[in-house]
Scaffold this motif. Sequence first.
Motif, PDB file in Angstrom:
ATOM      1  N   ALA A 191       0.898  -1.221   0.016  1.00 19.80           N
ATOM      2  CA  ALA A 191       0.110  -0.075  -0.236  1.00 19.80           C
ATOM      3  C   ALA A 191       1.051   1.254   0.051  1.00 19.80           C
ATOM      4  O   ALA A 191       1.915   1.280   0.413  1.00 19.80           O
ATOM      5  N   CYS A 192       0.311   2.296  -0.618  1.00 14.87           N
ATOM      6  CA  CYS A 192       1.239   3.659  -0.448  1.00 14.87           C
ATOM      7  C   CYS A 192       0.708   4.288   1.065  1.00 14.87           C
ATOM      8  O   CYS A 192      -0.188   3.938   1.619  1.00 14.87           O
ATOM      9  N   THR A 193       1.890   5.056   1.418  1.00 12.02           N
ATOM     10  CA  THR A 193       1.784   5.593   2.542  1.00 12.02           C
ATOM     11  C   THR A 193       2.160   7.368   2.585  1.00 12.02           C
ATOM     12  O   THR A 193       1.956   7.867   3.587  1.00 12.02           O
ATOM     13  N   SER A 194       2.450   7.490   1.274  1.00 11.11           N
ATOM     14  CA  SER A 194       2.712   9.025   1.162  1.00 11.11           C
ATOM     15  C   SER A 194       2.168   9.336  -0.243  1.00 11.11           C
ATOM     16  O   SER A 194       2.098   8.724  -1.159  1.00 11.11           O
ATOM     17  N   ASN A 195       1.989  10.732  -0.326  1.00  8.91           N
ATOM     18  CA  ASN A 195       1.656  11.164  -1.965  1.00  8.91           C
ATOM     19  C   ASN A 195       2.557  11.231  -2.881  1.00  8.91           C
ATOM     20  O   ASN A 195       2.554  10.904  -3.957  1.00  8.91           O
ATOM     21  N   ALA A 196       3.705  11.349  -2.454  1.00  7.08           N
ATOM     22  CA  ALA A 196       5.115  11.285  -3.295  1.00  7.08           C
ATOM     23  C   ALA A 196       5.216   9.682  -3.932  1.00  7.08           C
ATOM     24  O   ALA A 196       5.881   9.718  -4.920  1.00  7.08           O
ATOM     25  N   GLN A 197       4.567   8.829  -3.544  1.00  7.74           N
ATOM     26  CA  GLN A 197       4.763   7.444  -3.895  1.00  7.74           C
ATOM     27  C   GLN A 197       3.670   7.367  -5.264  1.00  7.74           C
ATOM     28  O   GLN A 197       3.858   6.172  -5.869  1.00  7.74           O
ATOM     29  N   CYS A 198       2.663   8.370  -5.408  1.00 10.40           N
ATOM     30  CA  CYS A 198       1.651   8.104  -6.457  1.00 10.40           C
ATOM     31  C   CYS A 198       1.810   8.957  -7.478  1.00 10.40           C
ATOM     32  O   CYS A 198       2.043  10.337  -7.447  1.00 10.40           O
ATOM     33  N   ASP A 199       1.840   8.337  -8.752  1.00  5.95           N
ATOM     34  CA  ASP A 199       1.718   9.217 -10.086  1.00  5.95           C
ATOM     35  C   ASP A 199       0.684  10.323  -9.835  1.00  5.95           C
ATOM     36  O   ASP A 199       1.013  11.584 -10.368  1.00  5.95           O
ATOM     37  N   SER A 200      -0.348  10.078  -9.260  1.00  8.94           N
ATOM     38  CA  SER A 200      -1.330  11.056  -9.313  1.00  8.94           C
ATOM     39  C   SER A 200      -1.303  12.104  -8.234  1.00  8.94           C
ATOM     40  O   SER A 200      -1.671  13.208  -7.981  1.00  8.94           O
ATOM     41  N   GLN A 201      -0.100  12.100  -7.286  1.00 14.41           N
ATOM     42  CA  GLN A 201       0.390  12.738  -6.065  1.00 14.41           C
ATOM     43  C   GLN A 201      -0.720  12.661  -4.905  1.00 14.41           C
ATOM     44  O   GLN A 201      -0.696  13.544  -3.983  1.00 14.41           O
ATOM     45  N   VAL A 202      -1.659  11.654  -5.149  1.00 13.75           N
ATOM     46  CA  VAL A 202      -2.692  11.568  -3.831  1.00 13.75           C
ATOM     47  C   VAL A 202      -2.616  10.056  -3.482  1.00 13.75           C
ATOM     48  O   VAL A 202      -2.961   9.285  -4.280  1.00 13.75           O
ATOM     49  N   CYS A 203      -2.195   9.984  -2.126  1.00 14.23           N
ATOM     50  CA  CYS A 203      -2.188   8.548  -1.573  1.00 14.23           C
ATOM     51  C   CYS A 203      -3.321   8.413  -0.591  1.00 14.23           C
ATOM     52  O   CYS A 203      -3.615   9.435   0.110  1.00 14.23           O
ATOM     53  N   LEU A 204      -4.291   7.540  -0.793  1.00 11.10           N
ATOM     54  CA  LEU A 204      -5.304   7.390   0.130  1.00 11.10           C
ATOM     55  C   LEU A 204      -4.827   6.500   1.335  1.00 11.10           C
ATOM     56  O   LEU A 204      -5.353   5.214   1.257  1.00 11.10           O
ATOM     57  N   ASP A 205      -3.993   6.886   2.015  1.00 14.19           N
ATOM     58  CA  ASP A 205      -3.336   5.993   3.065  1.00 14.19           C
ATOM     59  C   ASP A 205      -4.136   5.272   4.105  1.00 14.19           C
ATOM     60  O   ASP A 205      -5.213   6.194   4.632  1.00 14.19           O
ATOM     61  N   ALA A 206      -3.813   4.298   4.504  1.00 10.74           N
ATOM     62  CA  ALA A 206      -4.613   3.518   5.565  1.00 10.74           C
ATOM     63  C   ALA A 206      -4.810   4.336   6.657  1.00 10.74           C
ATOM     64  O   ALA A 206      -5.765   4.270   7.401  1.00 10.74           O
ATOM     65  N   GLU A 207      -3.612   4.743   7.136  1.00 11.62           N
ATOM     66  CA  GLU A 207      -3.415   5.520   8.308  1.00 11.62           C
ATOM     67  C   GLU A 207      -4.534   6.796   8.468  1.00 11.62           C
ATOM     68  O   GLU A 207      -4.864   6.832   9.812  1.00 11.62           O
ATOM     69  N   SER A 208      -4.739   7.291   7.500  1.00  8.93           N
ATOM     70  CA  SER A 208      -5.801   8.252   7.369  1.00  8.93           C
ATOM     71  C   SER A 208      -7.429   7.654   7.128  1.00  8.93           C
ATOM     72  O   SER A 208      -8.141   8.631   6.793  1.00  8.93           O
ATOM     73  N   GLY A 209      -7.528   6.654   7.050  1.00  5.60           N
ATOM     74  CA  GLY A 209      -8.631   5.835   6.827  1.00  5.60           C
ATOM     75  C   GLY A 209      -9.074   5.648   5.236  1.00  5.60           C
ATOM     76  O   GLY A 209     -10.192   5.151   5.084  1.00  5.60           O
TER      77      GLY A 209
END
Length: 211
Positions: free
Chosen positions: A39-57
């Motif tokens: 799973a992604c954990t930060s925006n920087a890991q996504c080409d779209s620049q938005v990570c829907l990280d589990a820590e934030s729901g």
Amino acid sequence: EPVCAGSAGSPGICVACTPEDDALCTGTTPVCENNTCVACTSNAQCDSQVCLDAESGGSGACAPATSVYFVATGGNDSGNCQDSAAPCETLDHVIGVVDVPVAYIHASGRLEGPVALFADNSSDYVVIGATRDQTATVFVPTRNDESTVELSNGVNVTFRHVTISGEGSVAQDTIQLNNSNVDLVLIRSTVRNASLRGIFSSNGGTVTVSG
């Protein structure tokens, strides 16, 4: 199919992904880490620049690029706000150009503007700070007789990793809920500098705070 991790002249092993080939890393595991899709954990890991990280729901997936909008200090309120190299300037303008069922708004810097009025309930809105430092993205009103954010007409709005400030306003609520069927979620976010009340509902509504 798995990919082969090896080098010329040496045997390879089958792995889920490599830094050069992460095609299998999709959905809720979009990131290749140690030859494993995670799973992604930060925006920087996504080409779209938005990570829907589990820590934030979130689910750990990257938001689809077609649903991402950008607002940043020094931006320009023109175009459709979907080019990270040409972000818009104010949150209110971004709201006005959204045309998807769920809009992810990538926000960065000190963002001054007119009241951000969320009133089109044909979309849900998720406003996400560029980093986990909620003080790095701050929404500030440009008029002293307006709230910073208002919700109307049954909209659902989530703020993640941002600060919403009432700085400079006079006898105004920083966030105002205008209807009983609006839904506001604040995740790891701060409401501060209220000249009257931080969050006020004139007719009900739901507020959820976490983190």
